[in-house]
Design an enzyme around this catalytic site. Structure first.
Site, short mmCIF file in Angstrom:
data_model
loop_
_atom_site.label_atom_id
_atom_site.label_comp_id
_atom_site.label_asym_id
_atom_site.label_seq_id
_atom_site.Cartn_x
_atom_site.Cartn_y
_atom_site.Cartn_z
N CYS A 1 -3.93 -4.93 -7.60
CA CYS A 1 -3.64 -3.49 -7.60
C CYS A 1 -4.19 -2.86 -8.86
CB CYS A 1 -2.15 -3.27 -7.49
SG CYS A 1 -1.25 -4.30 -8.64
N SER B 1 0.83 -1.21 0.00
CA SER B 1 0.00 0.00 0.00
C SER B 1 0.86 1.27 0.00
CB SER B 1 -0.93 -0.02 1.20
OG SER B 1 -0.16 -0.15 2.37
N THR B 2 0.26 2.32 -0.47
CA THR B 2 0.94 3.62 -0.59
C THR B 2 1.43 4.11 0.77
OG1 THR B 2 -0.41 4.11 -2.51
CG2 THR B 2 0.58 6.00 -1.41
N GLU C 1 6.05 -0.31 -5.73
CA GLU C 1 4.81 -0.29 -6.51
C GLU C 1 3.67 -0.35 -5.51
OE1 GLU C 1 4.77 0.48 -9.51
OE2 GLU C 1 6.90 0.21 -9.91
P1 NAD Z 1 0.40 -3.76 2.75
O1 NAD Z 1 0.99 -2.42 2.50
O2 NAD Z 1 -0.51 -3.92 3.89
O3 NAD Z 1 1.56 -4.83 2.99
C1 NAD Z 1 2.63 -4.96 2.08
C2 NAD Z 1 3.85 -5.45 2.85
O4 NAD Z 1 4.24 -4.43 3.76
C3 NAD Z 1 3.58 -6.70 3.68
O5 NAD Z 1 4.73 -7.52 3.68
C4 NAD Z 1 3.35 -6.14 5.06
O6 NAD Z 1 3.64 -7.03 6.09
C5 NAD Z 1 4.31 -4.97 5.07
N1 NAD Z 1 3.96 -3.93 6.04
C6 NAD Z 1 2.73 -3.60 6.49
N2 NAD Z 1 2.83 -2.60 7.40
C7 NAD Z 1 4.14 -2.30 7.50
C8 NAD Z 1 4.87 -1.36 8.26
N3 NAD Z 1 4.27 -0.52 9.09
N4 NAD Z 1 6.20 -1.33 8.12
C9 NAD Z 1 6.82 -2.16 7.27
N5 NAD Z 1 6.18 -3.08 6.52
C10 NAD Z 1 4.86 -3.15 6.63
O7 NAD Z 1 -0.26 -4.24 1.38
P2 NAD Z 1 -1.03 -5.60 1.07
O8 NAD Z 1 -2.33 -5.56 1.78
O9 NAD Z 1 -0.17 -6.79 1.24
O10 NAD Z 1 -1.27 -5.45 -0.49
C11 NAD Z 1 -2.26 -4.63 -0.99
C12 NAD Z 1 -1.72 -3.31 -1.46
O11 NAD Z 1 -0.66 -3.56 -2.38
C13 NAD Z 1 -2.75 -2.51 -2.25
O12 NAD Z 1 -2.64 -1.16 -1.91
C14 NAD Z 1 -2.33 -2.76 -3.69
O13 NAD Z 1 -2.75 -1.76 -4.59
C15 NAD Z 1 -0.86 -2.83 -3.57
N6 NAD Z 1 -0.25 -3.55 -4.68
C16 NAD Z 1 0.36 -2.84 -5.65
C17 NAD Z 1 0.93 -3.48 -6.73
C18 NAD Z 1 1.62 -2.71 -7.82
O14 NAD Z 1 2.31 -3.31 -8.61
N7 NAD Z 1 1.47 -1.41 -7.87
C19 NAD Z 1 0.85 -4.87 -6.82
C20 NAD Z 1 0.23 -5.59 -5.80
C21 NAD Z 1 -0.32 -4.91 -4.73
#
Ligand code: NAD
Length: 542
Positions: free
Chosen positions: A326, A265-266, A292
């Site tokens: 995404c 996520s962003t 991403e």
């Molecule tokens: P997320 O941001 O919740 O988690 C992504 C990763 O970050 C996980 O490994 C998680 O454990 C870690 N994380 C979470 N909180 C953290 C913190 N405070 N500090 C460090 N690491 C942390 O995302 P998600 O739910 O796994 O995936 C969904 C998101 O990913 C959506 O926003 C989606 O749009 C995006 N996404 C983007 C793409 C792209 O190519 N642009 C592809 C797939 C998913």
């Protein structure tokens, strides 16, 4: 070895059909039965050794949350330290391996995944991340195989890119790995991204600490096993599941942190970037920050659009994998002139969609990933039911007694700035705004300005001029732009993937552009006959 080996030219891995009576279907069903019938213990892997901390987190089936598929050991600060040390130790050897030796590891990984590991990794993705057989196949098998094969090919092309040499001089670029470790942080929604983020830097000679998403730990564990079997040396990729914030804090404060390869996520990426910024002066080198992130992907239709193609694109684009891509279509703009036909066709298709356990192959959708996602999506849907100017056209139901199920939901909003038209929901919810057909150019402006994201988008039109207008007006609104096709389903080597604005650094996963981020070239100039006097001819007086 005296040789300049050429990497076999990559082609995209064919998608298997899993049709009744096919051998792949029988193998997949066997793997589903096997993984549903036992509980896997997922260790950390540090320096090639399995580490069990005894502190575990459950991996459950999202569509049957009572069912614990696996227990994942969690890293504490000692294990994170050990992973950094292992990455540092492995770097001395791996960073000087010849390219052909490294390439062979990943080409073998591709072949292992295409064969013996295919049913296992697909079944783990279906059960742990609630994907259908087809969604697992295009992700965990085909896309990850493509990442391995194509990235090796792109690395070869980068290395072949060399400067000119003037007479008497030999110039070349030495494509060095980064000086330190790369931190790979991966999302739940694609097993292929889980596999790609640590391996892309490793292909370029880097060593990596990989923190998987807790909910994708089962499939990611098998990817780690596969890499080991392919011959990846100990410590090149260290698998460290654990509490995200603590693990990240330790890694980002290490002097040898050389880059982050993130998808998620962003907000999380922005927080990681800020932490890296705070520690900047203490790093050996400026870190590479590649992320991403989120999207609010659009489909804009012109009055000339093919109604059936548009309705199909919306149903597949918005609801496959429960809208948790995404790239999923989550806002649509349809002109009033064709809307009644589009709506009826779409609702007709949705009436046939079955939601349930992906191990029942008749289902088109499974459950959303976890309780947090379920609650968030449900809150959006419930608020929409009450909001003035918003109509619920389909779905709206949510049930969490067995699994985290949300019906495919279509919302129509009069206000194009209503929150479901602007914010990333990451679930099976499509918001539609119907616009007067005469306001086509204003609508394009609206599409461009509605959300901070710019990941994917699609235009449906048969009128060529409308296509060109949309391409120009929406040039910066999407990093992946589709004409008369759904905005999902990018294929490695065909549609390099990534978006800009709040959607990421747009370093295009599965392309040469991404791999360039994981190398720090050194330009070498060798002069064969160096000058032996400091004077130049112009200094002489005749
Ligand atoms: P997320 O941001 O919740 O988690 C992504 C990763 O970050 C996980 O490994 C998680 O454990 C870690 N994380 C979470 N909180 C953290 C913190 N405070 N500090 C460090 N690491 C942390 O995302 P998600 O739910 O796994 O995936 C969904 C998101 O990913 C959506 O926003 C989606 O749009 C995006 N996404 C983007 C793409 C792209 O190519 N642009 C592809 C797939 C998913």
């Amino acid at each position: 070895m005296n040789s300049v080996p050429k990497v076999p030219p990559p082609t995209n891995e064919p998608v298997l059909s899993y049709a009744p009576a096919s051998s792949e279907r029988a193998e997949l069903k066997r793997a589903l039965k096997d993984l549903s019938g036992r509980q896997v213990e997922i260790p950390l892997v540090i320096g090639g050794k399995e580490v069990r901390t005894g502190k575990t987190v459950d991996v459950v089936m999202p569509h049957c949350h009572r069912h614990v598929l696996a227990k994942t050991h969690q890293a504490g600060s000692a294990e994170v330290e050990a992973a950094i040390a292992a990455a540092r130790d492995a770097w001395s050897d791996w960073s000087v391996w010849g390219f052909e030796r490294r390439a062979a590891v990943f080409l073998k990984a591709a072949d292992l995944l295409a064969t013996r590991y295919r049913p296992i990794v697909n079944a783990a993705t279906m059960l742990g991340q609630s994907k259908t057989a087809h969604q697992a196949e295009i992700d965990a098998a085909c896309e990850l195989i493509d990442f391995f094969r194509f990235n090796v090919h792109f690395a070869e092309r980068i290395y072949a890119e060399q400067p000119l040499s003037a007479p008497g001089v030999w110039n070349y670029l030495d494509y060095r790995p980064l000086e330190g470790f790369v931190y790979a942080v991966t999302p739940f929604n694609f097993t292929s991204i889980g596999g790609n983020l640590p391996t892309a830097p490793a292909i370029m000679g880097n060593t990596v600490v990989w923190k998987p998403a807790a909910t994708a730990a089962l499939s990611n564990h098998f990817v780690m096993r596969l890499l080991d079997e392919a011959g990846l040396p100990p410590g090149v990729i260290n698998f460290v599941p654990g509490p995200s914030a603590q693990v990240s804090e330790r890694l980002l404060s290490d002097r040898s942190f050389a880059g982050i390869h993130f998808t998620g996520s962003t907000e999380v990426f922005q927080a990681l970037w800020q932490r890296a910024g705070m520690h900047l002066a203490s790093y050996t080198a400026y870190p590479r920050l590649v992320g991403e992130t989120g999207g609010k992907d659009f489909v804009v239709a012109h009055a000339s659009a093919d109604v059936d193609a548009l309705a199909t694109g919306l149903v597949r684009g918005a609801f496959e994998y429960q809208g948790q891509k995404c790239s999923a279509a989550s806002r649509a703009y349809v002109p009033d002139a064709i809307w009644p036909r589009v709506r009826d066709r779409m609702l007709e298709m949705l009436a046939e969609v079955q939601v349930g356990d992906p191990a029942d192959f008749r289902n088109f959708m499974g459950a959303v990933i976890d309780r947090k996602a379920f609650d968030k999506i449900k809150e959006y849907v419930e608020a929409a039911k009450r909001a003035p100017g918003v109509k619920l056209l389909f779905g709206g139901g949510a049930a969490d007694a067995d699994g985290y199920f949300i019906e495919p939901t279509v919302i129509q909003s009069e206000d194009p700035a209503y929150r479901t038209m602007c914010e990333e929901i990451f679930g099976p919810v499509l918001s539609v705004h119907v616009y007067p057909a005469a306001r086509w150019t204003d609508t394009l402006r609206l599409v461009d300005q509605t959300s901070p994201y710019a990941l994917t988008g699609a235009i449906f039109a048969q009128d060529r001029r409308a296509v060109e207008q949309a391409k120009t007006a929406l040039r910066y609104a999407a990093g992946n732009f589709y004409v008369n096709d759904k905005p999902t389903g990018a294929v490695v080597g065909q549609q390099p993937f990534g978006g800009a604005r709040a959607s990421g650094t747009n370093d295009k996963a599965g392309s040469l552009l991404n791999l360039i981020r994981w190398t720090s070239p050194r330009a070498v100039k060798e002069t064969f006959i160096p000058p032996r006097s400091f004077t130049y001819p112009f200094m002489a007086e005749s």
